[in-house]
Write an enzyme that holds these catalytic residues in place. Structure first.
Site, PDB file in Angstrom:
ATOM      1  N   TYR A   1     207.350  55.746 -15.005  1.00  0.00           N
ATOM      2  CA  TYR A   1     206.363  54.707 -14.947  1.00  0.00           C
ATOM      3  C   TYR A   1     206.490  54.071 -16.561  1.00  0.00           C
ATOM      4  O   TYR A   1     205.774  53.189 -16.983  1.00  0.00           O
ATOM      5  CB  TYR A   1     205.048  55.109 -14.848  1.00  0.00           C
ATOM      6  CG  TYR A   1     204.546  55.093 -13.377  1.00  0.00           C
ATOM      7  CD1 TYR A   1     205.680  54.811 -12.421  1.00  0.00           C
ATOM      8  CD2 TYR A   1     203.214  55.462 -12.986  1.00  0.00           C
ATOM      9  CE1 TYR A   1     205.139  54.839 -10.837  1.00  0.00           C
ATOM     10  CE2 TYR A   1     203.153  55.369 -11.428  1.00  0.00           C
ATOM     11  CZ  TYR A   1     204.124  55.345 -10.565  1.00  0.00           C
ATOM     12  OH  TYR A   1     203.469  55.238  -9.402  1.00  0.00           O
TER      13      TYR A   1
ATOM     14  N   ASN B   1     201.587  58.563  -7.021  1.00  0.00           N
ATOM     15  CA  ASN B   1     201.652  57.235  -7.078  1.00  0.00           C
ATOM     16  C   ASN B   1     200.369  56.741  -5.825  1.00  0.00           C
ATOM     17  O   ASN B   1     199.812  57.761  -5.399  1.00  0.00           O
ATOM     18  CB  ASN B   1     202.945  56.506  -6.502  1.00  0.00           C
ATOM     19  CG  ASN B   1     203.359  57.099  -5.210  1.00  0.00           C
ATOM     20  OD1 ASN B   1     202.600  56.975  -4.311  1.00  0.00           O
ATOM     21  ND2 ASN B   1     204.507  57.813  -5.205  1.00  0.00           N
TER      22      ASN B   1
ATOM     23  N   GLY C   1     207.383  58.841 -17.552  1.00  0.00           N
ATOM     24  CA  GLY C   1     208.624  59.239 -16.917  1.00  0.00           C
ATOM     25  C   GLY C   1     208.962  57.941 -16.150  1.00  0.00           C
ATOM     26  O   GLY C   1     209.265  56.968 -16.886  1.00  0.00           O
TER      27      GLY C   1
ATOM     28  N   GLY D   1     210.220  63.075  -9.729  1.00  0.00           N
ATOM     29  CA  GLY D   1     209.597  63.759 -11.088  1.00  0.00           C
ATOM     30  C   GLY D   1     208.451  64.957 -10.533  1.00  0.00           C
ATOM     31  O   GLY D   1     208.966  65.680  -9.694  1.00  0.00           O
ATOM     32  N   VAL D   2     207.590  64.586 -11.262  1.00  0.00           N
ATOM     33  CA  VAL D   2     206.565  65.866 -11.024  1.00  0.00           C
ATOM     34  C   VAL D   2     205.915  65.958  -9.597  1.00  0.00           C
ATOM     35  O   VAL D   2     205.927  66.932  -9.181  1.00  0.00           O
ATOM     36  CB  VAL D   2     205.276  65.361 -12.040  1.00  0.00           C
ATOM     37  CG1 VAL D   2     204.198  66.260 -11.782  1.00  0.00           C
ATOM     38  CG2 VAL D   2     205.650  65.543 -13.496  1.00  0.00           C
ATOM     39  N   ASP D   3     205.799  64.558  -8.998  1.00  0.00           N
ATOM     40  CA  ASP D   3     205.462  64.392  -7.575  1.00  0.00           C
ATOM     41  C   ASP D   3     206.473  65.359  -6.620  1.00  0.00           C
ATOM     42  O   ASP D   3     206.139  66.157  -5.958  1.00  0.00           O
ATOM     43  CB  ASP D   3     205.264  63.157  -7.279  1.00  0.00           C
ATOM     44  CG  ASP D   3     204.330  62.756  -6.320  1.00  0.00           C
ATOM     45  OD1 ASP D   3     203.574  63.797  -5.647  1.00  0.00           O
ATOM     46  OD2 ASP D   3     204.204  61.741  -5.865  1.00  0.00           O
TER      47      ASP D   3
ATOM     48  N   ILE E   1     205.335  72.231 -14.764  1.00  0.00           N
ATOM     49  CA  ILE E   1     204.100  72.141 -14.190  1.00  0.00           C
ATOM     50  C   ILE E   1     203.564  72.970 -13.096  1.00  0.00           C
ATOM     51  O   ILE E   1     202.707  73.667 -12.812  1.00  0.00           O
ATOM     52  CB  ILE E   1     203.496  70.649 -14.214  1.00  0.00           C
ATOM     53  CG1 ILE E   1     201.830  70.340 -13.863  1.00  0.00           C
ATOM     54  CG2 ILE E   1     204.181  69.909 -12.863  1.00  0.00           C
ATOM     55  CD1 ILE E   1     201.200  70.519 -15.089  1.00  0.00           C
TER      56      ILE E   1
HETATM   57  P1  ADP Z   1     205.353  58.967 -13.960  1.00  0.00           P
HETATM   58  O1  ADP Z   1     205.778  58.292 -12.660  1.00  0.00           O
HETATM   59  O2  ADP Z   1     203.813  59.026 -13.846  1.00  0.00           O
HETATM   60  O3  ADP Z   1     205.806  58.190 -15.152  1.00  0.00           O
HETATM   61  P2  ADP Z   1     207.106  61.414 -13.833  1.00  0.00           P
HETATM   62  O4  ADP Z   1     206.965  62.240 -12.856  1.00  0.00           O
HETATM   63  O5  ADP Z   1     208.333  60.359 -13.651  1.00  0.00           O
HETATM   64  O6  ADP Z   1     205.870  60.353 -13.766  1.00  0.00           O
HETATM   65  O7  ADP Z   1     207.259  61.952 -15.192  1.00  0.00           O
HETATM   66  C1  ADP Z   1     206.107  62.448 -16.137  1.00  0.00           C
HETATM   67  C2  ADP Z   1     206.609  62.949 -17.236  1.00  0.00           C
HETATM   68  O8  ADP Z   1     206.852  64.399 -16.288  1.00  0.00           O
HETATM   69  C3  ADP Z   1     207.985  62.884 -17.681  1.00  0.00           C
HETATM   70  O9  ADP Z   1     207.953  63.099 -19.073  1.00  0.00           O
HETATM   71  C4  ADP Z   1     208.906  63.896 -16.945  1.00  0.00           C
HETATM   72  O10 ADP Z   1     209.958  64.370 -17.776  1.00  0.00           O
HETATM   73  C5  ADP Z   1     208.051  65.041 -16.710  1.00  0.00           C
HETATM   74  N1  ADP Z   1     208.479  65.986 -15.917  1.00  0.00           N
HETATM   75  C6  ADP Z   1     209.393  66.015 -14.720  1.00  0.00           C
HETATM   76  N2  ADP Z   1     209.171  67.080 -13.984  1.00  0.00           N
HETATM   77  C7  ADP Z   1     208.459  67.793 -14.650  1.00  0.00           C
HETATM   78  C8  ADP Z   1     207.824  69.241 -14.298  1.00  0.00           C
HETATM   79  N3  ADP Z   1     208.567  69.917 -12.999  1.00  0.00           N
HETATM   80  N4  ADP Z   1     206.998  69.873 -14.991  1.00  0.00           N
HETATM   81  C9  ADP Z   1     206.700  69.278 -15.928  1.00  0.00           C
HETATM   82  N5  ADP Z   1     206.749  67.845 -16.421  1.00  0.00           N
HETATM   83  C10 ADP Z   1     207.933  67.192 -15.639  1.00  0.00           C
END
Ligand code: ADP
Length: 180
Positions: free
Chosen positions: A129, A32, A127, A40-42, A19
């Site tokens: 959550y 969050n 992920g 993760g993404v954050d 992303i």
């Molecule tokens: P949440 O806390 O909302 O569950 P996460 O960040 O833990 O969010 O994960 C959401 C999804 O994003 C998961 O499927 C994870 O594998 C995926 N993910 C993690 N890093 C990235 C990234 N850099 N780009 C795209 N997707 C990602």
């Protein structure tokens, strides 16, 4: 290979990728309620985008679950980050589906309110959550389809960026299952 469909003039696209590398007008962060960073993404967004995003987030005073707030994107190729707070999945009987639909709807509405034309989403809540991904994909795509049908042509592109090939396959199946 890119899977996709055009819905009411908006291209809805599915790709495997990161992303943080998307050059859309906005990327959506799976944030969050504190908006002060996480894993993760954050974590990836704040690492790649640099400290200005967190500085802006501090001034926003958090964000309720199911809602979204916009900041700049620091050093990222995107122009904005929409920080969206999905639900933590418990057992499916605590409003999780409605909250997940809400977070996608509010994210798209936030983009539209700022005149943005392209948005990239990660798979919110699936992920850390723990939202079951097949159900989450149906909600994500169904909600985005509904919102873009209500505002035909307002967005050029909604891209879902899935981190893994299995996750992409789940979203492909959900996209194919959307009514015409
Ligand atoms: P949440 O806390 O909302 O569950 P996460 O960040 O833990 O969010 O994960 C959401 C999804 O994003 C998961 O499927 C994870 O594998 C995926 N993910 C993690 N890093 C990235 C990234 N850099 N780009 C795209 N997707 C990602």
């Amino acid at each position: 290979m890119t899977a996709g469909r055009t819905i009411a003039g908006t291209r809805v696209e599915l790709v495997q990728g990161d992303i943080t590398q998307q050059d859309t007008d906005a990327i959506v962060n799976a944030a969050n309620t504190t908006l002060l960073g996480g894993g993760g993404v954050d974590g990836a967004i704040h690492r790649a985008g640099g400290p200005s995003i967190l500085e802006e987030c501090r001034r926003l005073g958090g964000c309720p679950t199911g809602d979204a707030k916009l900041t700049g994107a620091g050093r990222l190729p995107a122009r904005h980050v929409i920080h969206a707070v999905g639900p933590v999945y418990r057992d499916g009987r605590h409003g999780e589906a409605d909250l997940l639909a809400s977070v996608y709807r509010r994210s798209v509405e936030t983009a539209l309110a700022h005149g943005l034309r392209s948005v990239a989403f990660p798979s919110i809540s699936t992920g850390a959550y723990r939202f079951p991904i097949a159900e989450a994909a149906a909600i994500a795509l169904g909600t985005v389809a509904r919102v873009v049908r209500d505002r035909p042509g307002a967005l050029d592109l909604v891209r879902f960026v899935l981190f893994s090939a299995p996750d992409l396959a789940v979203y492909e199946k959900a996209l194919a299952a959307l009514p015409a």
